[in-house]
Design a protein around this motif. Sequence first.
Motif, PDB file in Angstrom:
ATOM      1  N   LEU A   1      -0.755   2.819 -17.938  1.00 35.67           N
ATOM      2  CA  LEU A   1      -1.545   3.249 -16.803  1.00 35.67           C
ATOM      3  C   LEU A   1      -0.600   3.370 -15.618  1.00 35.67           C
ATOM      4  N   GLN A   2      -0.280   4.596 -15.273  1.00 31.27           N
ATOM      5  CA  GLN A   2       0.571   4.862 -14.110  1.00 31.27           C
ATOM      6  C   GLN A   2      -0.313   4.944 -12.882  1.00 31.27           C
ATOM      7  N   MET A   3       0.000   4.158 -11.884  1.00 27.15           N
ATOM      8  CA  MET A   3      -0.797   4.111 -10.662  1.00 27.15           C
ATOM      9  C   MET A   3       0.094   4.435  -9.474  1.00 27.15           C
ATOM     10  N   VAL A   4      -0.314   5.397  -8.685  1.00 25.35           N
ATOM     11  CA  VAL A   4       0.460   5.781  -7.508  1.00 25.35           C
ATOM     12  C   VAL A   4      -0.437   5.717  -6.280  1.00 25.35           C
TER      13      VAL A   4
ATOM     14  N   ALA B   1       0.842  -1.199   0.000  1.00 20.60           N
ATOM     15  CA  ALA B   1       0.000   0.000   0.000  1.00 20.60           C
ATOM     16  C   ALA B   1       0.878   1.250   0.000  1.00 20.60           C
ATOM     17  N   GLY B   2       0.500   2.208  -0.818  1.00 19.73           N
ATOM     18  CA  GLY B   2       1.286   3.421  -0.962  1.00 19.73           C
ATOM     19  C   GLY B   2       2.292   3.367  -2.097  1.00 19.73           C
TER      20      GLY B   2
ATOM     21  N   SER C   1      -0.878  -5.063  -1.084  1.00 19.09           N
ATOM     22  CA  SER C   1      -0.931  -5.595   0.268  1.00 19.09           C
ATOM     23  C   SER C   1      -0.960  -4.456   1.280  1.00 19.09           C
ATOM     24  N   SER C   2      -1.625  -4.708   2.375  1.00 16.62           N
ATOM     25  CA  SER C   2      -1.757  -3.667   3.410  1.00 16.62           C
ATOM     26  C   SER C   2      -0.621  -3.752   4.403  1.00 16.62           C
TER      27      SER C   2
END
Length: 123
Positions: free
Chosen positions: A80-83, A13-14, A122-123
């Motif tokens: 697709l850039q994912m942040v 995550a993040g 994942s968290s």
Amino acid sequence: VQLQASGGGVVQAGGSLRLSCTASGRTFGSYNMGWFRQAPGKERKFVAAISWRGGFTDYADSLKGRFAISRDGTKNTVYLQMVSLKPEDTAVYYCAAASSTIRRDGNYEPDFWGQGTQVTVSS
């Protein structure tokens, strides 16, 4: 047109990921391109779309500011850039190519689908 998606994986995550979708064929430049996703046990949902010239982009409201779609005509590829990824972004991501405008509708059927790439956050 055949679409080959890649770039998925497992990230905390993040974190960030960039998905790619490469098209075969010389007509890539004439298609609007998009990304959809489907989480386990859930319906497919629209993520983002980009016009055939790249001058117009559209995003699911909940993803604006975190996801960015782009295309490179010289490489026949859409990205697709994912942040700032969240566990709820976990899904199989599918790229799509369409001669019509890609609608914000998980039931929308494009002309072509890619095979999907798994993104797990994942968290």
